[in-house]
Design an enzyme around this catalytic site. Structure first.
Site, PDB file in Angstrom:
ATOM      1  CB  ILE A  68      14.285 -45.927  -4.232  1.00 56.55           C
ATOM      2  CG1 ILE A  68      15.808 -46.044  -4.388  1.00 56.55           C
ATOM      3  CG2 ILE A  68      13.912 -44.602  -3.580  1.00 56.55           C
ATOM      4  CD1 ILE A  68      16.399 -44.980  -5.292  1.00 56.55           C
ATOM      5  CE  LYS A  69       9.495 -42.203  -5.826  1.00 61.83           C
ATOM      6  NZ  LYS A  69       8.914 -40.884  -5.496  1.00 61.83           N
ATOM      7  N   GLY A  96       7.429 -46.217  -8.414  1.00 59.35           N
ATOM      8  CA  GLY A  96       6.936 -44.977  -8.991  1.00 59.35           C
ATOM      9  C   GLY A  96       5.781 -45.214  -9.929  1.00 59.35           C
ATOM     10  CG  HIS A  97       3.570 -41.785 -11.425  1.00 55.44           C
ATOM     11  ND1 HIS A  97       3.830 -41.407 -12.713  1.00 55.44           N
ATOM     12  CD2 HIS A  97       3.964 -40.755 -10.644  1.00 55.44           C
ATOM     13  CE1 HIS A  97       4.352 -40.203 -12.724  1.00 55.44           C
ATOM     14  NE2 HIS A  97       4.461 -39.780 -11.484  1.00 55.44           N
ATOM     15  CB  SER A  98       6.613 -43.329 -14.958  1.00 54.46           C
ATOM     16  OG  SER A  98       7.720 -42.819 -14.234  1.00 54.46           O
ATOM     17  N   GLY A  99       7.456 -46.315 -13.217  1.00 47.95           N
ATOM     18  CA  GLY A  99       8.485 -47.341 -13.151  1.00 47.95           C
ATOM     19  C   GLY A  99       9.012 -47.483 -11.739  1.00 47.95           C
ATOM     20  CG  LEU A 107      12.206 -44.595  -9.051  1.00 42.03           C
ATOM     21  CD1 LEU A 107      12.042 -43.252  -8.357  1.00 42.03           C
ATOM     22  CD2 LEU A 107      12.802 -44.398 -10.439  1.00 42.03           C
ATOM     23  CE  LYS A 138      11.251 -43.258 -14.185  1.00 43.82           C
ATOM     24  NZ  LYS A 138      10.451 -42.272 -14.961  1.00 43.82           N
ATOM     25  CG  ASP A 157       3.788 -35.785 -11.096  1.00 40.78           C
ATOM     26  OD1 ASP A 157       2.896 -35.586 -10.251  1.00 40.78           O
ATOM     27  OD2 ASP A 157       4.610 -36.707 -11.000  1.00 40.78           O
TER      28      ASP A 157
END
Length: 882
Positions: free
Chosen positions: A508-509, A511-514, A516, A530, A632
């Site tokens: 999907i994308k 992310g800044h923490s993992g 997805l 994630k 956030d």
């Protein structure tokens, strides 16, 4: 011959009877026709004038038809006695320019009833109403956009039996002259902007069966004389600012079925025992007040018909009367957010009906629970044994010690006698010293092993042992996967199968923490996985979320369905899939890939999303202990399910608010400083609730303007856009906001008021001074009641220029909740929708808008300490202009 003669006679008789019957039929028809025909030329002309001034359609009031046959027109003996325009539709021209133009009504001298409920009549009630309509018995102008004050001339309508003015924007004081309408049976002026006190003259309305003054700005005391209204069935004074004690005289209302005094500032002792005289009452709601003390023992013995009892959010204390559990018809009991204590009695199986709901949360009950399995009982936030989500033992012990009461300490046994304690102490000391010796030996061995390990690491390179926890953080317990709220544990192989081996097609994308990925369970349920690679992301990328889900719960947090922690360097979290993605992708989405046509969310959905997001942020800020800061808040963090209900995501940045003294294990874990792998916005933000409020203000502006990307950016161009946009948000001029409203939105005049209100709230959230930003609980209240934000300004902007405008704004904005300026932030765990509103207990934490926690001995605070005032905002505007 005789037989023939007899037959002819019978035929002649039957013909005569038929002729007479036919004549009577025509006679009656003529009489009825005359009754249905309007004989007064003056009234015929007045109806045509009314048809024109209100812009009614010819379909409902056709010119060529008999006026007495028109929809909503009632005639008697050739005169108009009733006119109902409720439900009728206007012509296009009439809809464009609706006004309170009903001067023609003055010509109907026999008019008994006028009903315009729900029919827009912008304007004030003319003074001649009470002078010309002397025969009027029923007047209904509810939800008709009426403004201004109630003329005192209405007191001349001595035959009036029902007066309904609810759901308008009527201002001023309630005329005491209305107390002379002795024939009045129904008086409903709820949901307006009345101020002042309740006239004591209302005690003269002896025929009243319904008195509804709720949702206004009434103050002062409840007149004791209301207790003399012996025929009263429904009394609703809720959502005002009434003070002082509950009059004992109200207990004399023996015919009362429903009593609602909630959301006021009633104080003094607990409920007067005299209310036990309401033997027929079925619903009693007195929550959200300042009542204190124990409930009287004899209060409930005679309330045998009681079905609903709500006393939540007061300061009531002591044990619960045993008679409370024997009420056989009780269906809903809400005693939450009080100071009730002692042991809970068994909820009688012979008492409450099957399926009854009991909310006893956030009190100080202790001991074991003996509850009826047929009822739904909520017991969180107490001091009970073997019940999850209870208060801390320190808070419970302090509460009981302050009141000189014994506390069972969650079932911990009493201390042993001194003789046994001394013997046990000897054994304990021996064990301690023996254990210390063993620990010393163990430490020496560990030091030797660690030195050897470091040498091996220096020779062979970095060992793959994962990141080291810094600061005072605590590593994740091994058994955390079995904690509630963390979903189902998966194996690594299962996750790989669900996520399609993490191929590019399922990504999907990043992310800044993992990262997805899309996935699907065996049941076909779509999920999002994630993937946290600890070589690329810090350990906090998943430990924060895991600990958060294990400690708190709310329906508007993104559901965590499962996890996999078995792999040393890769952690996996499984979330419920949100069909409508996030707000950033749903606000404007392509509906046809061929022509690239965009479809925008309608205003109703946007307001729903804003309320949902405010609800979960209010939970984190005000119902968690310590208060939690999301850090956030942006459009991409607001996820939307198939019904566009909000589910808050991006939880890896959550921290406990700075300045809180209650630092426990989860607090220390959530307080760890952000690592270098985290987003720039997280690095720049400090863990204060005021920061969340500022970011939420940018989200609200995105919903109003339709401009995407504002909430995720804080660069110079974004700040310049914000400075330019807020210049068009003024509480004095609604038309200004139309210049920044999303052009794809289709809003009528009523919806534009809501858009205007949201813009005003957004501007207040964006106040440069963090201490001036409103707490999230008030933002939630404002979004749930947007018309209260702009009601007084739109109806009487001139009054805002006076010296009292600052207080007027506060009154309009907050309504009855202005006195709920503080919250108890000591209750962890899940809360339902109702529990998010302001708490009213002593010693509660103050506004978190400044980033800290304030305590005050005074329960009330001035509103300008809570929310920026409009005059101040306008001063800023004027300074900018010059």
């Amino acid at each position: 011959m005789m037989k023939m003669y007899s037959m002819l006679s019978q035929i002649k008789t039957q013909v005569g009877v038929f002729t007479i019957s036919l004549a009577l039929f025509f006679l009656i028809s003529c009489v009825l026709a005359q009754q249905d025909s309007l004989t007064s030329a003056v009234e015929r002309s007045a109806l045509l004038d009314l048809r024109s001034s209100l812009g009614l359609r010819s379909k409902d009031w056709p010119i060529k038809a008999e006026p007495c046959t028109w929809t909503g027109v009632q005639c008697r003996t050739g005169r108009v006695v009733g006119i109902t325009v409720s439900g009728l539709r206007r012509t296009n021209r009439g809809r464009r320019n609706p006004k309170f133009e009903v001067d023609s009504l003055a010509n109907f001298t026999s008019l008994v009833s006028f009903n315009a409920s729900g029919f827009s009549l912008p304007g004030s009630i003319p003074d001649w109403f009470g002078l010309s309509l002397s025969s009027l018995e029923f007047l209904d102008l509810s939800s008709a956009s009426v403004i201004g004050a109630v003329p005192e001339s209405l007191s001349n309508l001595t035959k009036l039996k029902s007066l309904c003015l609810s759901g308008n924007d009527i201002t001023g004081v309630l005329p005491s002259a209305l107390g002379s309408l002795v024939e009045l049976e129904v008086l409903d002026v709820s949901r307006n902007s009345f101020t002042g006190s309740i006239p004591s003259e209302f005690a003269s309305l002896n025929n009243l069966t319904v008195l509804d003054l709720s949702s206004n700005f009434l103050s002062g005391t409840i007149p004791p004389g209301l207790g003399t209204l012996s025929r009263l069935n429904f009394l609703n004074l809720s959502d005002n600012s009434l003070t002082d004690t509950i009059p004992v005289q109200l207990g004399e209302l023996s015919e009362l079925l429903e009593l609602d005094l909630s959301k006021n500032a009633l104080s003094g002792g607990a409920l007067p025992v005299e209310l036990g005289g309401l033997s027929g009452v079925r619903k009693m709601v007195i929550g959200d007040n300042d009542l204190e003390g124990p409930l009287p023992d004899g209060l409930f013995s005679s309330l045998t018909r009681l079905e609903v009892l709500v006393l939540s959010r007061n300061r009531l204390e002591g044990a619960l009367p045993s008679a409370l559990w024997s009420l056989s018809k009780l269906q809903l009991l809400d005693l939450s957010r009080n100071n009730f204590a002692g042991a809970l009695p068994r909820i009688s199986t012979n008492g409450s009906v099957s399926g009854a709901v009991f909310n006893l949360s956030d009190n100080f009950f202790q001991g074991k629970v003996l509850e009826n399995s047929q009822s739904t009982v909520t017991l969180t936030g107490n001091c009970l044994q073997l019940v999850p989500n209870q208060r801390s033992s320190q808070a419970c012990r302090q509460f009981y010690e302050e009141r000189g009461m014994a506390f069972d300490d969650f079932g911990v046994p009493e201390p042993e006698p001194d003789s046994k304690r001394k013997n046990r102490l000897i054994y304990i000391l021996a064990g301690i010293f023996g254990g210390l010796g063993f620990i010393v030996i163990l430490v020496v061995v560990l030091v030797v092993l660690l030195k050897r390990g470091n040498k091996a690491t220096n020779q062979q390179g970095s060992a793959n042992v994962g990141p080291v926890t810094d600061g005072d953080g605590l590593s994740l317990p091994k058994d955390l996967m079995y904690a509630s709220g963390l979903g189902e544990p998966f194996t690594y192989g299962q996750i790989c199968q669900i996520a399609g081996s993490f191929g590019e097609e399922t990504l999907i994308k990043h992310g800044h923490s993992g990262d997805l990925f899309h996935g699907s369970l065996k049941s076909g349920t779509p999920v999002v996985i994630k993937r946290v690679d600890l070589h690329s992301f810090s350990k906090e990328s998943y430990t924060i979320e895991m600990d958060l889900f294990s400690k708190v719960s709310h329906t508007r947090l993104i559901p965590l369905l499962g996890h996999c922690l078995e792999h040393e360097n890769e952690k996996l979290l499984v979330y419920k899939y949100m069909p409508n993605g996030d707000l950033a992708s749903s606000l404007h989405r392509v509906t046809n890939s061929a022509d690239g046509k965009l479809q925008s969310l309608d205003w109703i959905t946007r307001l729903k999303i804003a309320i949902g997001a405010a609800e979960v942020l209010a939970y984190l800020h005000h119902d968690c202990s310590p208060p939690l800061v999301h850090r956030d808040v942006q459009a991409s963090s607001i996820l939307l399910d198939d019904k566009f209900e909000v589910r808050l995501g991006s939880l890896s940045e959550v921290r406990a608010q700075e300045g809180d003294a209650n630092q426990n294990v989860i607090t220390r874990l959530l307080r760890k400083q952000p690592s270098s792998e985290q987003s720039p916005s997280a690095l720049m933000s400090s863990p204060t609730c005021a920061y969340d409020v500022y970011c939420f203000g940018k989200v609200l502006l995105e919903l109003v303007t339709g401009k995407l990307g504002i909430s995720k950016s804080d660069d110079a161009s974004t700040r310049e856009w914000l400075d330019h946009t807020v210049r068009y948000i003024s509480i004095f001029e609604k038309e200004l906001v139309s210049k920044i409203v999303d052009p794809s939105l289709i809003v009528d005049e009523d919806l534009l008021d809501e858009v205007w209100a949201m813009a005003i709230v957004a501007r207040s959230c964006l106040n440069p001074k963090s201490s001036k930003r409103p707490p999230m609980k008030y933002i939630l209240k404002a979004l749930e009641n947007p018309l209260k934000v702009v009601r007084e300004e739109s109806s009487s902007s001139a009054r805002l220029q006076t010296t009292s405008s600052r207080r007027s704004w506060s009154t309009v904005f907050f309504g009855s909740w202005q006195h709920s300026s503080s919250e108890n932030a000591t209750v962890p765990g899940h809360t339902n929708r109702e529990s998010i509103s302001a708490l009213k207990q002593s010693g509660r934490a103050g506004s978190h808008g400044s980033g800290g926690i304030e305590f005050s001995s005074s329960r009330k605070r001035l509103s300008n300490e809570i929310f920026p005032e409009p005059i101040e905002m306008q001063d800023v505007e004027r300074q900018e202009e010059h």
